[in-house]
Design an enzyme around this catalytic site. Structure first.
Site, PDB file in Angstrom:
ATOM      1  N   ASN A   1      17.932  53.787  12.051  1.00 33.99           N
ATOM      2  CA  ASN A   1      17.724  52.227  12.334  1.00 33.99           C
ATOM      3  C   ASN A   1      18.938  51.599  12.511  1.00 33.99           C
ATOM      4  OD1 ASN A   1      15.680  50.039  12.157  1.00 33.99           O
ATOM      5  ND2 ASN A   1      17.364  49.471  10.540  1.00 33.99           N
ATOM      6  N   GLU A   2      19.204  50.953  13.792  1.00 33.22           N
ATOM      7  CA  GLU A   2      20.254  49.736  13.803  1.00 33.22           C
ATOM      8  C   GLU A   2      21.614  50.561  13.337  1.00 33.22           C
ATOM      9  OE1 GLU A   2      19.267  46.070  12.369  1.00 33.22           O
ATOM     10  OE2 GLU A   2      17.391  45.820  13.706  1.00 33.22           O
ATOM     11  N   PRO A   3      22.058  51.521  13.819  1.00 31.01           N
ATOM     12  CA  PRO A   3      23.221  52.293  13.640  1.00 31.01           C
ATOM     13  C   PRO A   3      24.612  51.376  14.017  1.00 31.01           C
ATOM     14  CG  PRO A   3      22.317  53.304  15.214  1.00 31.01           C
ATOM     15  CD  PRO A   3      21.222  52.506  14.948  1.00 31.01           C
TER      16      PRO A   3
ATOM     17  N   ALA B   1      18.205  53.039  18.739  1.00 23.88           N
ATOM     18  CA  ALA B   1      17.349  51.822  17.662  1.00 23.88           C
ATOM     19  C   ALA B   1      18.544  50.707  17.381  1.00 23.88           C
ATOM     20  CB  ALA B   1      17.035  52.438  16.517  1.00 23.88           C
TER      21      ALA B   1
ATOM     22  N   HIS C   1      16.147  46.835  19.331  1.00 27.66           N
ATOM     23  CA  HIS C   1      15.390  45.551  18.701  1.00 27.66           C
ATOM     24  C   HIS C   1      16.059  44.702  19.281  1.00 27.66           C
ATOM     25  CE1 HIS C   1      15.454  48.686  14.828  1.00 27.66           C
ATOM     26  NE2 HIS C   1      14.684  48.816  15.770  1.00 27.66           N
TER      27      HIS C   1
END
Length: 505
Positions: free
Chosen positions: A161-163, A201, A231
């Site tokens: 998630n959001e790396p 992501a 996102h």
């Protein structure tokens, strides 16, 4: 002010991909073990019927999957799927498939102690990539054993998630994430080549460069990728005051430009052109402390997005379905600015109805603009949604004038209105003194104030056209249907003689 005046042909067709209910977001997995969480999700499913659900924390220690122990001086690993079975079983009972986010890092497998959120999800790479691959393999094999191979291949799997944000992945280390993705993707495909895996992501920061480099890496190294995820949020930098953060909205056009650019990057790779892009998180604000999430403005703005995001995206997952959510801690009040469609106390927020309305809309569109969408079903009934988001503190009404070509006969127009006067539980809560812990009686009143206003009118079409207006106040959201009816008259029954049977619309 009139902002639309045109004739609509019932046999027209315009582009519209309605993917509003493919997926919805949730807080971390372990929250699904709570009763209020289940009740909020059940209410959402009864009214909206999402297909998938995605949340953080599958591998966090409160889900208790990853364990180590020592035997004869050797560290050994064991897995415990008790809680994840409870969660996924409950999702299935509510008609939901998991959109599986693989993260965060179990403490005993982590390479560091960096964490994120109130609940301290570990966001460092694995200390041993083979053990990470074994964890992925064991988890998916368990899913196959419990739910069946043909079911699991319908679940999308997303890596992390959001790396690209250092808080979610240590140092936002791009090459380290690419390694994680490669190892994870291989482990998944070794379980079954048909299981779909995607990433990266990302969210916002340096997103174009990240996406380009990620796809280059997958292409050059022959790493499996079945879909792209990212996102998107619609607000600018926040101003903090006490427990709350306030932000200005970006224009819908600005938000859509991000998605267009991502779509362009994906399609620039011949092997990935046309590949599905899933927005696995979106909302107005990215902070669960912004009161905008509780407002009619949020509902009207999101409705505009739902009408357009399908032009570029295979899905777009609203973050989140409910307010049992703890990224910044436990909310102090029922209207705390948290992300959910349902406030604690089982109170639907205005945006809840935006998704309910889009669920009823279908996808066979006959007319569309930046203010409305109209569709036709298999029985030629018309369904529409109109919206008018206004961020400034001004009271402006606008009128949409419609002329729709219809066969002669009798029709009913049904309108369901969500606006700041008729469906605004936030205002009622403030009017009652903003109680942090509403009484049972106060909660009943708040739920009653959270329902759309419904109005109907009968039309007789004589010249193959029906004319009607929809007047929208600031931040109004209106769902409408037009159905052909067959009038039936009981002997001696005259509506014109009955007070209240015929009223101005």
């Amino acid at each position: 002010m009139e902002i639309y005046n045109d004739k609509i042909h019932i046999d027209d067709s315009v582009s519209f991909n309605n993917n509003a209910t493919f997926c919805v977001g949730t807080g971390r997995m372990s929250l699904a073990l709570r009763n209020e969480y289940h009740n909020q999700l059940k209410k959402v499913q009864e009214e909206i019927c999402f297909s998938h659900i995605r949340g953080h924390g599958l591998f966090c220690d409160d889900m208790a999957i990853y364990h180590t122990y020592e035997e004869d001086g050797v560290e050994k690993i064991e897995y415990n799927f008790t809680y994840v079975d409870m969660v996924f079983d409950d999702y299935q009972s509510l008609g939901l498939k998991p959109f599986v986010e693989l993260g965060f890092m179990p403490e005993k497998l982590a390479s560091g102690n960096q964490t994120v959120f109130y609940w301290k999800g570990n966001t460092t790479p694995p200390s041993d990539y083979q053990k990470w691959a074994d964890l992925i393999t064991a988890t998916i094999q368990h899913f196959i054993s419990r739910y069946g191979r043909e079911e699991v291949i319908t679940w999308p799997f997303e890596v992390w998630n959001e790396p690209n944000l250092p808080g979610f992945w240590k140092d936002a280390d791009r090459e380290e994430y690419f390694k994680l993705y490669n190892v994870t993707s291989n482990a998944i495909k070794n379980c079954d080549l048909r299981i779909r895996v995607g990433g990266p992501a990302i969210c916002g920061v340096d997103d174009e460069n990240w996406l380009m480099c990620f796809l280059n890496y997958c292409s050059n190294n022959k790493v499996s990728i079945d879909f792209v995820t990212r996102h998107v949020y619609a607000t600018q930098a926040p101003k903090k005051d006490g427990h709350y953060e306030y932000q200005k909205l970006r224009s819908p056009e600005s938000l859509m430009s991000e998605l267009k650019n991502s779509r362009r990057i994906i399609d620039s790779f011949p092997e990935y052109a046309g590949m599905e892009m899933h927005i696995t998180e979106f909302n107005t604000s990215y902070t669960p402390l912004n009161p905008i999430h509780d407002t009619n403005l949020n509902a009207a703005y999101v409705a505009r997005l739902l009408s357009e995001m399908g032009d570029f995206c295979a899905s777009y997952s609203y973050w989140t379905f409910g307010d049992v959510f703890e990224e910044s801690g436990v909310a102090f009040t029922p209207f705390s600015g948290c992300f959910g469609l349902v406030a604690n106390g089982m109170i639907p927020k205005p945006t809840f109805w935006a998704f309910s309305f889009f669920h009823n809309l279908g996808s066979n569109a006959i007319a569309r603009s930046e203010y409305f969408i109209i569709t036709k079903d298999s029985e030629d009934n018309l369904h529409g949604i109109a919206w008018y988001p206004v961020e400034e503190n001004v009271n402006i009404n606008v009128t949409l004038h419609f002329t729709i070509e219809l066969n002669n006969g009798f029709y009913i127009l049904i309108m369901k209105r969500v606006d700041e006067l008729t469906c605004n539980p936030l205002k009622t809560w403030i009017d009652m003194g903003s109680p942090a812990y509403p009484s049972k009686e106060q909660l009943v009143l708040l739920r009653e104030c959270a329902r759309p206003q419904i109005r109907t009118k009968q039309y007789e079409v004589n010249h193959n056209a029906m004319n009607f207006d929809i007047t929208l106040s600031a931040n109004a959201l209106c769902y409408f249907e037009i159905q052909r009816i067959q009038c039936e008259t009981d002997q001696g029954y005259h509506p014109e003689c009955i007070r209240g049977a015929r009223l101005p619309f």
